[in-house]
Design an enzyme around this catalytic site. Structure first.
Site, PDB file in Angstrom:
ATOM      1  CD  GLU A  76      -2.746   1.246   2.594  1.00 21.51           C
ATOM      2  OE1 GLU A  76      -3.843   2.049   2.544  1.00 21.51           O
ATOM      3  OE2 GLU A  76      -2.602   0.481   3.566  1.00 21.51           O
ATOM      4  CG  ASP A  77       1.491   2.920   3.231  1.00 19.35           C
ATOM      5  OD1 ASP A  77       0.516   3.422   2.642  1.00 19.35           O
ATOM      6  OD2 ASP A  77       1.396   2.607   4.513  1.00 19.35           O
TER       7      ASP A  77
END
Length: 742
Positions: A76-77
């Site tokens: 996700e990051d």
């Protein structure tokens, strides 16, 4: 920040066979990927997945889950991909990380439909592998512990989401310690003043009672030791949110709470638990109604313990929980304490092996099964929240099977908990051998026997009675299926009549090439649309026979077309005894084509006309209104004029009175009477003496000396109505009495 070797040591301490290379590789990979990223607190971002991993080591989870915790934010990051994680750590870990990534993108506190759909996705991801839930709960716990670093505008949303979804979900998985901390952290954000007040009061009470608490611990430990019982006795204090919730639910003041402190007695065997219970009850008098044995009847989240409350030293109420060390581990950590994660297996195992041992996971799987039955996301969220937030009662079938239900459950909930078919065919019940109402609230230990009939279908009103998600979902499905069947039958009969009037032969198979014209997938869909009034019979005939010219017949006379050989009669309302009349049907069709529509509360709406209704003895006609249903009018009703240009909406109906099941029917009468004392009493007295029932009464003053009354009455038939009118006309103070639509 925890060092790499420290994390590995934590895991190998409880799992000597852990895959250290996997843990080291996951630590280094996640740290490199997150690089210079920082959190809202200013700390390196990697500190967050590291703390999540540390929390999971406290639960003694397998090394694969610890690795997933380290990696859970990488997709996700960072620029990490699922393919890259699969290649480096294996497909199993890649799948778990991807599942957590999808959950992280959910916004569970949002508009209702979006929240519900996201919650579906959350539970589906969890059901695939429960380790997704364990990592997510640890992730949420660390985020809540550091919530004060977030912008104030976001704190309330995150705390609400935690209180509504994650805390009760942790409780359902048996993870009580984690649930209580999530609740308290959310409580602190959502109700800061109440939290501060309760926390201060708890500190004052603790300072005042510290000596008493230590004395009880020492006294109980010593007395058990004298009897050769080795026990660990510890005190526990209720958490602020738990106190707040109890005060709210029971409308109690802080001074009225009697169980702020409790004591746990941890033992080695189940036998010792019951021995200790006997010793405690001989030492101190027990409080009636405050004993629960969750060892013999465990909670649905695997919780097992004996609860009792006694009047202890200094006449103080003392709450005790008695359990074994194994029970204590499950009581604290729930599904995370399951043997699946204690067997030294370094990789994950098929999560389905848990279902035979874990009630909590079985509940989760059962909840997921609701997804397969076509409920809307909003309904699914409603059902699941109902089950998340309710305490439980335990009831038994006549054969001794234990059924766990939410508190407040009824025999209808019980029937659906046994099996959906049992619920759908339920017509009555016996509780502890006595015939009881289906709306009775069940109590712990009740034995429930369900009386069934294959002719029964669940009334829609049951949906407002039941409290379990499973029962509500099943009732809604049955109601929709029944309504669809009834509208389909009605549509078929409307088309049969229209085809006969057009001198055409009706065949369902001939409709299939024209389904697309009406945006229908199947012939059944088209019949339902006709029954609903969304598609007219004339339009269907024109589609099949383009040269057809509709003929408007005078249906207002309630006569059949010339040349009708026979008539078939189809029940429109079994209670109201109204039937469809379908020209051209054979007598045999009357049995096969019965429409089981049950009065005003039916899933296929059937109602009587406003401003007068209809009663047996009237010649009647049915008017189909799209999206509303069928309205029954007496043939003399002036309201029928507005339907003169809509012949397809007219349905021929007749009365079919069953002498063994008499029913009252609505009518409206107008009475003009002298305005004098006792006039109203005299008029209502006539209705009562004639066995009529007044449903509504409206006074209209016409002049100083006269007034008019509009009275809605319920009568058995037309003769009964005329008898009431004749008796009213015979009264000296009545100048006129007439039927409104007559």
């Amino acid at each position: 920040m925890m060092r790499q070797y420290e994390l590995v040591e934590r895991v190998t301490r409880y799992n000597p066979n852990a895959d250290e290379a996997l843990l080291n590789k996951a630590y280094v990979y996640a740290m490199q990927k997150h690089g210079s990223q920082t959190r809202a607190s200013g700390d390196p971002y990697f500190s967050h997945p590291l703390e999540v991993a540390a929390l999971l080591t406290e639960l003694k989870l397998d090394d694969a889950t610890i690795a997933v915790a380290l990696l859970h934010d990488t997709i996700e990051d960072t620029d990490a991909t699922r393919a890259e994680i699969d290649e480096l750590f294996g497909e199993e870990i890649g799948k778990l990380v991807e599942g957590l990534t999808k959950i992280s993108r959910l916004d569970l506190v949002s508009r209702k439909a979006k929240q519900a759909e996201n919650f579906r996705k959350l539970l589906l991801a969890i059901a695939d592998d429960v380790r997704v839930l364990l990592v997510k709960l640890a992730d949420r716990l660390h985020n809540m512990r550091t919530l004060h670093h977030m912008p104030e505008s976001k704190r309330g949303r995150i705390a609400e989401e935690t209180m509504e979804i994650y805390a009760p979900l942790a409780g359902r998985m048996g993870m009580q310690e984690l649930r209580e901390e999530l609740e308290d952290l959310s409580f602190r954000t959502l109700y800061p003043d109440a939290c501060h007040t309760i926390t201060e009061r708890l500190a004052q009470i603790h300072e005042k009672n510290a000596t008493l608490i230590s004395d009880i611990e020492a006294d109980l430990t010593e007395r058990l030791a004298e009897r050769g019982i080795n026990a660990v006795v510890s005190s526990r204090r209720k958490r602020p949110y738990s106190i707040f919730k109890k005060m709210q639910q029971k409308s109690l003041g802080f001074e009225q709470l009697s169980d702020i402190y409790g004591f746990r007695v941890i033992l080695n065997t189940v036998e010792s638990c019951y021995r200790v219970l006997g010793i405690i009850h001989t030492m101190w008098p027990c409080v009636p109604g405050r004993f629960k044995d969750y060892i013999s009847t465990p909670k649905q989240n695997d919780y097992r313990s004996i609860h009792t409350t006694v009047v202890g030293p200094k006449r103080q109420r003392v709450e005790l929980q008695i359990r074994t060390a194994a029970m204590h581990r499950i009581a604290e950590n729930g599904i995370a304490a399951h043997a699946l994660y204690k067997d030294g297996v370094t990789g994950g195992r098929n999560i389905s092996t848990m279902t035979s041992d874990s009630r909590a996971y079985a509940w989760l799987r059962g909840t997921i099964d609701l997804l397969a039955h076509g409920d809307t996301p909003e309904e699914f969220l409603e059902h699941t929240k109902l089950e998340l937030f309710h305490d439980q009662v335990f009831c038994f079938t006549p054969k001794g099977r234990l059924i766990a239900l939410p508190r407040g459950a009824t025999p209808i909930d019980f029937a659906y908990a046994v099996h959906t078919d049992v619920g759908n065919t339920c017509v009555g019940c016996k509780v502890n051998g006595r015939i009881t109402s289906l709306v009775t609230e069940l109590q712990n230990g009740d034995e429930v026997e369900i009386v069934r009939s294959q002719a029964q279908t669940p009334p829609p009103a049951w949906e407002d009675i039941v409290v379990t998600g499973k029962a509500r979902a099943a009732i809604r499905r049955a109601t929709r299926a029944s309504a669809r069947q009834q509208y389909g039958d009605l549509g078929r009969h409307i088309l049969q009549r229209a085809y006969q009037r057009a001198e055409k032969t009706f065949e369902e198979a001939a409709l299939e090439p024209y389904l697309g014209t009406f945006n229908c997938q199947t012939t059944a869909d088209l019949l339902v649309s006709v029954g609903h009034g969304e598609v007219s019979a004339n339009d269907v005939i024109k589609a099949v026979y383009p040269d057809f010219v509709s003929v408007v017949s005078d249906l207002s006379t309630n006569t059949l077309p010339a040349g009708t050989a026979s008539e078939g009669w189809f029940d429109l309302d079994q209670n109201a005894s109204v039937k469809f009349k379908v020209p051209g049907a054979s007598p045999e069709d009357a049995t096969d084509g019965c429409l089981p529509i049950r009065g005003m509360s039916s899933s296929l709406p059937v109602r009587f006309a406003p401003n007068g209704g209809a009663v047996p003895g009237d010649r009647i006609v049915g008017i189909l209104t799209p999206g509303v249903g069928v309205t029954i009018y007496p043939i003399q009703s002036p309201d029928l004029k507005e339907f003169d240009d809509a012949p397809d909406r007219w349905l021929d109906v007749r009365w079919d009175i069953d002498p063994e099941m008499p029913s009252r029917f609505p009518a409206q009468i107008s009475v003009s009477a002298v305005n004098e004392p006792g006039s109203l009493a005299a008029i209502t007295g006539v209705v009562s003496e004639c066995d009529g029932n007044i449903d509504n009464l409206k006074m209209i003053r016409k002049a100083n000396d006269f007034h008019e009354m509009l009275i809605d009455v319920e009568v058995w038939d037309l003769k009964h109505l005329n008898r009431i009118l004749n008796q009213l006309r015979a009264k000296s103070n009545v100048s006129q009495a007439k039927r409104v639509n007559g």
